[in-house]
Write a protein that holds these residues in place. Structure first.
Motif, mmCIF file in Angstrom:
data_model
loop_
_atom_site.group_PDB
_atom_site.id
_atom_site.type_symbol
_atom_site.label_atom_id
_atom_site.label_comp_id
_atom_site.label_asym_id
_atom_site.label_seq_id
_atom_site.Cartn_x
_atom_site.Cartn_y
_atom_site.Cartn_z
ATOM 1 N N UNK A 78 95.047 70.006 -7.119
ATOM 2 C CA UNK A 78 94.516 71.163 -7.845
ATOM 3 C C UNK A 78 95.540 71.756 -8.814
ATOM 4 N N UNK A 79 96.768 71.259 -8.768
ATOM 5 C CA UNK A 79 97.802 71.766 -9.670
ATOM 6 C C UNK A 79 98.371 73.103 -9.238
ATOM 7 N N UNK A 80 98.301 73.397 -7.944
ATOM 8 C CA UNK A 80 98.802 74.667 -7.437
ATOM 9 C C UNK A 80 100.125 74.467 -6.700
ATOM 10 N N UNK A 81 101.026 75.392 -6.898
ATOM 11 C CA UNK A 81 102.307 75.345 -6.185
ATOM 12 C C UNK A 81 102.187 76.125 -4.875
ATOM 13 N N UNK A 82 103.167 75.945 -4.018
ATOM 14 C CA UNK A 82 103.214 76.732 -2.786
ATOM 15 C C UNK A 82 103.312 78.219 -3.131
ATOM 16 N N UNK A 103 90.996 77.851 1.727
ATOM 17 C CA UNK A 103 89.810 77.005 1.558
ATOM 18 C C UNK A 103 89.014 77.443 0.341
ATOM 19 N N UNK A 104 88.815 78.751 0.189
ATOM 20 C CA UNK A 104 88.033 79.265 -0.937
ATOM 21 C C UNK A 104 88.704 78.966 -2.275
ATOM 22 N N UNK A 105 90.014 79.169 -2.358
ATOM 23 C CA UNK A 105 90.749 78.908 -3.601
ATOM 24 C C UNK A 105 90.688 77.427 -3.960
ATOM 25 N N UNK A 106 90.945 76.558 -2.991
ATOM 26 C CA UNK A 106 90.951 75.119 -3.264
ATOM 27 C C UNK A 106 89.542 74.610 -3.571
ATOM 28 N N UNK A 107 88.543 75.110 -2.874
ATOM 29 C CA UNK A 107 87.156 74.713 -3.155
ATOM 30 C C UNK A 107 86.777 75.089 -4.581
ATOM 31 N N UNK A 108 87.172 76.286 -4.992
ATOM 32 C CA UNK A 108 86.878 76.753 -6.336
ATOM 33 C C UNK A 108 87.574 75.878 -7.382
ATOM 34 N N UNK A 109 88.835 75.562 -7.149
ATOM 35 C CA UNK A 109 89.593 74.732 -8.100
ATOM 36 C C UNK A 109 89.006 73.327 -8.212
ATOM 37 N N UNK A 110 88.588 72.757 -7.066
ATOM 38 C CA UNK A 110 88.033 71.397 -7.064
ATOM 39 C C UNK A 110 86.585 71.364 -7.550
ATOM 40 N N UNK A 111 85.905 72.492 -7.433
ATOM 41 C CA UNK A 111 84.502 72.529 -7.807
ATOM 42 C C UNK A 111 83.613 71.872 -6.773
ATOM 43 N N UNK A 112 84.094 71.811 -5.551
ATOM 44 C CA UNK A 112 83.293 71.262 -4.451
ATOM 45 C C UNK A 112 83.690 71.964 -3.159
#
Length: 69
Positions: A14-18, A51-60
């Motif tokens: 997702x291109x997100x850092x820690x 989970x919500x942030x990663x789901x939003x970034x992935x679009x799934x």
């Protein structure tokens, strides 16, 4: 295999850092790093926010089980 290898893989995808995810769950970077490395436990609230942030970034939709267990 590291405890949260799937979480890390999806975070990187997702291109997100820690540091970015630490801000999402309102903790410091060192605390987030310790959590992702299995030294400190994620809370249920942390898991849901991530989970919500990663789901939003992935679009799934992702599940907590997919990411953390």
């Amino acid at each position: 295999m590291k405890k949260y290898a799937k979480l890390k893989g999806i975070r990187v995808q997702c291109g997100l850092s820690q540091k970015m995810l630490s801000q999402c769950i309102n903790c410091s970077y060192p605390v987030y790093n310790a959590k992702e490395n299995g030294k400190v436990k994620f809370t249920a609230d942390d898991m849901a926010k991530i989970r919500d942030v990663l789901s939003d970034k992935l679009g799934q939709p992702l599940t907590i089980d997919e990411l953390f267990f």
